[in-house]
Write an enzyme that holds these catalytic residues in place. Structure first.
Site, PDB file in Angstrom:
ATOM      1  CG  ASP A 266      -2.077  -0.867   1.162  1.00  0.00           C
ATOM      2  OD1 ASP A 266      -2.287  -1.469   0.104  1.00  0.00           O
ATOM      3  OD2 ASP A 266      -2.797  -0.975   2.173  1.00  0.00           O
ATOM      4  CE1 TYR A 332       1.255  -7.719   3.272  1.00  0.00           C
ATOM      5  CE2 TYR A 332       0.846 -10.021   3.833  1.00  0.00           C
ATOM      6  CZ  TYR A 332       0.981  -9.023   2.889  1.00  0.00           C
ATOM      7  OH  TYR A 332       0.850  -9.318   1.563  1.00  0.00           O
ATOM      8  CE1 TYR A 404      -6.484  -6.563  -2.631  1.00  0.00           C
ATOM      9  CE2 TYR A 404      -7.527  -8.704  -2.932  1.00  0.00           C
ATOM     10  CZ  TYR A 404      -6.990  -7.537  -3.465  1.00  0.00           C
ATOM     11  OH  TYR A 404      -6.962  -7.361  -4.828  1.00  0.00           O
TER      12      TYR A 404
END
Length: 476
Positions: A266, A332, A404
């Site tokens: 992002d 992440y 996602y």
């Protein structure tokens, strides 16, 4: 192997098959040679070319000369040398081999290169004459090899001798096209490639240039500066591409460059840890033999702490497809805010449900305008969470590429199942996202066969356009 054989192999000479071609026994060969000689003045190349499949290790000009000698001996006639400049088939083109090679070398005199390939565009009349030569002699029109193929090889061998470089029929650094009819030599300098990994250390930096959609990158709306981008032409003033590629392009003295990443994070996410694999493709580089360690320092100095690169290495063109297509997993770290109080036990139970879960995600709302509407199935291989306070937690996810993460946390209004928000029964929002690693699922990105340790970047005539793909699934 003789010197002649070595030259033939180096230039891809097809005259090394050692198999008998058309012509049968010795008398048949002599009869065919007589018929060819009766067609008009021929150079040794054009006389020998219909017999290109005969006799290992000879060039066509040697075959042609040998046939003249054999016919003269058999018929007890005076020997007449080949009509080099007056050949009715090729019109003396083989007399210009040295000239074409010199012109090819001159065309790229300012470039570093180690490999090359030669192609030719032969006049249609010469190609027709080459066919008629065989037909008039009663031979198969496809006997031997075409004029164009021999010219490619002969000029190619000479280019190698003049430049001290090697022929490469796969991905040469430079490609030459000789247009005989137009008397033109065209040179194409193919791309060079640099692989590495980058870390993005500041938020609100996209991976690649992000032109303003309102002014289409022009910076203007009519006569006025664009209000959306303040006249810059970009929605974001900097990108990972803009902080890295210009330095590589400048050092290699290219004319343009393209940034290829293994997915993308992002705009508001950091890329930390081991970094993300990327390739910078430089168009028409004048320099290929570069010091990649110094280049790495130059890029990092230019990026000024916003982006860092490491492990820069010259690579082959295949690395572009590898970084874009290799199945990868990502790790992440997400800072999460809840809409109501959450207990440690509630979080632990929800995280345990997500750990190893197969997740179905319908195209997220935030990317629905540029992604195909479909349900994607991804695996959350490992999920852990730690409560910071009743309303905040830190969650780490190791998941498939294309998972996602923001939607895995929020549920995206039911588009993602299961989700942390859905399992907890409270709203959950990612307030900050960091990518910690991007690694190949079954093997590392960095395999030895993709790198050029001798400092010579390979060429690539098939330019691969940059696209945004599905990326990591966490792309804005």
């Amino acid at each position: 192997m003789t010197d002649t054989d070595a030259d033939a192999v180096a230039a891809g000479d097809a005259d090394t098959s050692g198999e008998d071609g058309d012509g049968g026994d010795f008398d048949d060969v002599l009869a065919a040679a007589r018929a060819l000689l009766a067609s008009g003045p021929l150079c040794d190349h054009c006389l020998g070319r219909p017999f290109a499949e005969r006799s290992f290790g000879l060039g066509n000009h040697e075959r042609g000369h040998g046939l003249r000698v054999a016919v003269a001996l058999a018929d007890d006639t005076d020997f007449e040398p080949g009509a080099a400049g007056d050949c009715w088939v090729c019109e003396g083109v083989f007399e210009r081999v040295d000239e074409f090679a010199e012109r090819a070398a001159d065309a790229v005199a300012d470039y570093e290169y180690a490999t090359y390939q030669v192609g030719t565009r032969v006049p249609p009349l010469a190609e027709e004459n080459d066919r008629l030569l065989r037909e008039d002699a009663g031979m198969d029109p496809d006997a031997g090899e075409p004029l164009r193929k021999e010219l490619n090889r002969e000029v190619g061998k000479r280019v190698g001798q003049v430049t001290g470089t090697a022929v490469d029929f796969d991905r040469p650094h430079v490609q030459f096209l000789l247009d005989v009819d137009a008397d033109r030599v065209e040179a194409t300098v193919n791309s060079a490639h640099v692989y590495g990994r980058y870390r993005k250390l500041e938020r609100d930096i996209p991976q690649t240039e992000w032109p303003c959609s309102d002014c289409r990158g022009s910076g203007r709306q009519g006569r006025e500066a664009c209000d959306t981008c303040d006249g810059s032409g970009y929605l974001y003033p900097e990108s990972v591409q803009q902080l890295t590629a210009p330095v590589v392009e400048d050092v290699m003295e290219g004319v343009d460059s393209t940034f290829h990443g293994a997915g993308r994070e992002d705009v508001d996410a950091l890329m930390l840890g081991t970094g993300r694999p990327f390739v910078i493709e430089v168009d028409e580089p004048r320099r290929r033999e570069i010091d990649v360690r110094r280049l790495e320092s130059d890029v990092n100095a230019f990026a000024d702490g916003k982006v860092e690169v490491e492990g820069l290495r010259l690579c082959s063109h295949e690395m572009v497809a590898r970084v874009k297509e290799l199945d990868a997993t990502k790790r992440y770290r997400a800072a999460v805010e809840f809409g109501a109080d959450v207990t440690e036990d509630d979080l632990a139970e929800a995280v345990a449900e997500l750990d190893g879960a197969t997740v179905e995600q319908y195209t997220p709302n935030r990317v629905d305008h540029r992604r195909a509407s479909m349900t994607r199935t991804r695996v959350a291989h490992e999920v852990t969470g730690e409560l910071d306070d009743a309303r905040h937690a830190t969650v780490e996810v190791h998941g498939d590429g294309g998972l996602y993460i923001k939607e895995l946390i929020s549920g995206d209004e039911g588009r993602t199942e299961p989700s942390l928000a859905g399992l907890l029964g409270v709203d959950a929002t990612v307030t900050a996202l960091d990518v910690l690693s991007v690694e190949g699922e079954d093997e590392a990105f960095e395999q030895p066969e993709f790198f050029l340790e001798d400092g010579r970047g390979d060429g690539d005539s098939d330019h691969v356009a940059s696209d945004d793909g599905d990326g990591d699934g966490d792309e804005e």
